[in-house]
Design an enzyme around this catalytic site. Sequence first.
Site, PDB file in Angstrom:
ATOM      1  N   LYS A  90       1.220  -1.380   0.162  1.00 20.76           N
ATOM      2  CA  LYS A  90      -0.307  -0.032  -0.232  1.00 20.76           C
ATOM      3  C   LYS A  90       0.438   1.575   0.226  1.00 20.76           C
ATOM      4  CE  LYS A  90      -2.876   0.645   3.726  1.00 20.76           C
ATOM      5  NZ  LYS A  90      -2.557   2.144   3.930  1.00 20.76           N
ATOM      6  N   SER A  91       1.990   1.093   0.750  1.00 20.09           N
ATOM      7  CA  SER A  91       2.781   2.517   0.718  1.00 20.09           C
ATOM      8  C   SER A  91       3.617   2.888  -0.691  1.00 20.09           C
ATOM      9  CB  SER A  91       3.654   2.581   1.874  1.00 20.09           C
ATOM     10  OG  SER A  91       3.277   2.461   3.150  1.00 20.09           O
ATOM     11  N   GLN A 150       5.322   9.254   7.818  1.00 21.32           N
ATOM     12  CA  GLN A 150       4.344   9.693   6.863  1.00 21.32           C
ATOM     13  C   GLN A 150       4.682  11.261   6.580  1.00 21.32           C
ATOM     14  OE1 GLN A 150      -0.202   9.564   8.314  1.00 21.32           O
ATOM     15  NE2 GLN A 150       0.158   7.031   6.544  1.00 21.32           N
ATOM     16  N   ARG A 202      -7.388  -3.516   9.832  1.00 22.11           N
ATOM     17  CA  ARG A 202      -6.481  -4.724  10.260  1.00 22.11           C
ATOM     18  C   ARG A 202      -6.891  -5.365  11.265  1.00 22.11           C
ATOM     19  NH1 ARG A 202      -2.293  -3.942   6.848  1.00 22.11           N
ATOM     20  NH2 ARG A 202      -1.591  -1.574   5.749  1.00 22.11           N
ATOM     21  N   SER A 207       7.665   8.607  11.581  1.00 17.66           N
ATOM     22  CA  SER A 207       6.740   9.102  11.699  1.00 17.66           C
ATOM     23  C   SER A 207       7.520   8.789   9.395  1.00 17.66           C
ATOM     24  CB  SER A 207       5.536   9.929  11.494  1.00 17.66           C
ATOM     25  OG  SER A 207       4.929  10.146  10.842  1.00 17.66           O
ATOM     26  N   LYS A 221      -4.185   5.679  14.818  1.00 18.71           N
ATOM     27  CA  LYS A 221      -4.587   5.026  12.996  1.00 18.71           C
ATOM     28  C   LYS A 221      -5.550   5.147  12.936  1.00 18.71           C
ATOM     29  CE  LYS A 221       0.084   4.340  12.873  1.00 18.71           C
ATOM     30  NZ  LYS A 221       0.555   4.857  12.410  1.00 18.71           N
ATOM     31  N   GLY A 230      -4.654   7.726   5.753  1.00 16.88           N
ATOM     32  CA  GLY A 230      -3.983   8.841   5.998  1.00 16.88           C
ATOM     33  C   GLY A 230      -2.467   9.030   5.069  1.00 16.88           C
ATOM     34  N   ARG A 253      -8.357  11.723  12.733  1.00 24.51           N
ATOM     35  CA  ARG A 253      -6.533  11.854  13.086  1.00 24.51           C
ATOM     36  C   ARG A 253      -6.010  12.982  12.960  1.00 24.51           C
ATOM     37  NH1 ARG A 253      -5.532   7.205   9.916  1.00 24.51           N
ATOM     38  NH2 ARG A 253      -3.314   6.787  10.242  1.00 24.51           N
ATOM     39  N   ASP A 262       2.161  -1.641  12.018  1.00 27.91           N
ATOM     40  CA  ASP A 262       0.427  -1.366  11.028  1.00 27.91           C
ATOM     41  C   ASP A 262       0.222  -3.205  11.923  1.00 27.91           C
ATOM     42  OD1 ASP A 262       0.422   0.380  10.472  1.00 27.91           O
ATOM     43  OD2 ASP A 262       1.294   0.070   8.471  1.00 27.91           O
TER      44      ASP A 262
HETATM   45  O1  SPQ Z   1      -2.306   5.699   5.239  1.00 30.70           O
HETATM   46  P1  SPQ Z   1      -2.805   5.177   6.705  1.00 30.70           P
HETATM   47  O2  SPQ Z   1      -4.425   5.232   6.960  1.00 30.70           O
HETATM   48  O3  SPQ Z   1      -1.964   5.955   7.659  1.00 30.70           O
HETATM   49  O4  SPQ Z   1      -2.362   3.575   6.881  1.00 30.70           O
HETATM   50  C1  SPQ Z   1      -1.625   2.889   8.277  1.00 30.70           C
HETATM   51  C2  SPQ Z   1      -2.348   1.369   7.948  1.00 30.70           C
HETATM   52  O5  SPQ Z   1      -2.112   0.840   8.896  1.00 30.70           O
HETATM   53  O6  SPQ Z   1      -2.731   0.865   6.846  1.00 30.70           O
HETATM   54  C3  SPQ Z   1      -2.041   3.658   9.463  1.00 30.70           C
HETATM   55  F1  SPQ Z   1      -3.224   3.648   9.731  1.00 30.70           F
HETATM   56  O7  SPQ Z   1      -0.108   2.478   7.407  1.00 30.70           O
HETATM   57  C4  SPQ Z   1       1.137   3.696   8.126  1.00 30.70           C
HETATM   58  C5  SPQ Z   1       1.647   3.871   8.841  1.00 30.70           C
HETATM   59  O8  SPQ Z   1       1.394   3.064  10.141  1.00 30.70           O
HETATM   60  C6  SPQ Z   1       1.089   3.720   5.872  1.00 30.70           C
HETATM   61  C7  SPQ Z   1       2.605   5.193   6.601  1.00 30.70           C
HETATM   62  C8  SPQ Z   1       3.394   5.093   4.903  1.00 30.70           C
HETATM   63  O9  SPQ Z   1       2.602   4.603   4.163  1.00 30.70           O
HETATM   64  O10 SPQ Z   1       3.754   6.049   5.510  1.00 30.70           O
HETATM   65  C9  SPQ Z   1       3.167   5.235   7.249  1.00 30.70           C
HETATM   66  C10 SPQ Z   1       2.145   4.895   8.893  1.00 30.70           C
HETATM   67  O11 SPQ Z   1       2.045   5.748   9.875  1.00 30.70           O
HETATM   68  P2  SPQ Z   1       2.656   6.562   9.891  1.00 30.70           P
HETATM   69  O12 SPQ Z   1       1.946   7.844  11.248  1.00 30.70           O
HETATM   70  O13 SPQ Z   1       3.545   5.758  11.457  1.00 30.70           O
HETATM   71  O14 SPQ Z   1       3.436   7.605   9.088  1.00 30.70           O
END
Ligand code: SPQ
Length: 436
Positions: free
Chosen positions: A25-26, A173, A391, A171, A346, A98, A126, A319
């Site tokens: 997904k990422s 993200q 999840r 993080s 999350k 997110g 969020r 995750d």
């Molecule tokens: O996209 P989203 O909703 O935040 O998805 C999640 C998941 O479980 O699928 C978190 F709820 O994954 C994030 C992950 O936790 C995906 C991600 C990324 O692609 O950069 C990074 C992680 O989040 P974070 O807040 O730790 O940066």
Amino acid sequence: MSKSITFTVQPSESLNGEVRVPGDKSMSHRSIMLGSLAEGVTHVKGFLNAEDAVSTLKAFRAMGVEITDPVNGEVTIHGVGKHGLKAPKEPLDLGNSGTSMRLLSGLLAGQDFDCILTGDESLSSRPMRRVTEPLALMGANIDTQENGTAPLHIHGTKNLKGIDYVLPMASAQVKSCVLLAGMYANGETTTTEPAPTRDHTERMLNGFGYPVQVEGSKASINSDGKLTAANIDVPSDISSAAFFLVGASIAKDSDVTLQHVGMNPTRTGVIDILRLMGANIEVMNEREVGGEPVADLRVTSSQLKGINIPEELVPLAIDEFPVLFVAAACATGQTVLTGAEELRVKECDRIQVMADGLQTLGVDAQVTADGMIINQSQIGGGDVHSHHDHRIAMAFSIAGLRANAPITIQDCANVNTSFPEFRDLATSLGLKLTSE
Ligand code: SPQ
């Protein structure tokens, strides 16, 4: 979330077979974002055709990028170049995702148009200040709601300036958001992270020919680069594979092979944690595909044992904790998770919601501020809620492999955000899972 889906899992014996879970997904999100900003035509293979990644795809279409519908994981993106995006006519609805909202905030802060980012109820609750605050330091102008949540109104500006940003939390993200904004900022932008997090943004930017310097915990970028179209091969998502890594570990007489799984070292914490618990996971056929390590994983049944999960592994498995909590319930003795407060922000509060559901099923699970303490328990049947979190829904399905009575899981429609094939693949391996 207009349709409501309920999963029911009957006590199931074992998991056996060989499957390929869908694309990461990422990486799927990032392939659309960077392919759109590249010059030329990008071909993506292994794209995750699920709601979250499709939200990103639709957002870029709304900004004038021609992108084909995903067919068997293949997507073609007609890149418009770094400065070629157009103002969307409507607010960009990012659904449950997110990643879309936080990465797009950075990318859109430095455009010469305004736009609004919205999402569903979960995404709208969020925290977004974690991205709007560093962006404000760069000179961005973004309105949030009073409590720092979406909708976000981004007033694009050509006057972003580079910053040296020390992330207050681990993080990917936030790191990615700041780096993407750095592509449009004067001077250099540097991020420093407190612990390693997934580095797909840095790797893929380099793959598209856009220089990002990485040195230890620091990543630096400036606005001098350009992106050149590339072929992207997205491996299977280790976060989706994790359900079967745990399932085949806890169920007797199980033997599952997961093909072509992404093995980026910033994502493999789940394998390390399960191995510390005594899991039998064999990494086979290791290879590199499109700049990312990939392998086939064979997992067979084992008696897991409780551990204190090393905190340095937490961001590398962030995750996977919903399903790791199920593993912990089946592990001898006690399993203790600390340093995982990020789980509370999350798609739902994954600490509280998992503990509530596990307790409903008779598991001895105690919530702590930053984690959970779980003692080995017989998993019983019952009615649990996923709180619209994909999840959580899949983790409780896997619990059916050790439950002594049926488990009903409410609100499972959002499994489609990351793993629409979950029910079919899980049942093909032997899980007695139905949906209504
Ligand atoms: O996209 P989203 O909703 O935040 O998805 C999640 C998941 O479980 O699928 C978190 F709820 O994954 C994030 C992950 O936790 C995906 C991600 C990324 O692609 O950069 C990074 C992680 O989040 P974070 O807040 O730790 O940066």
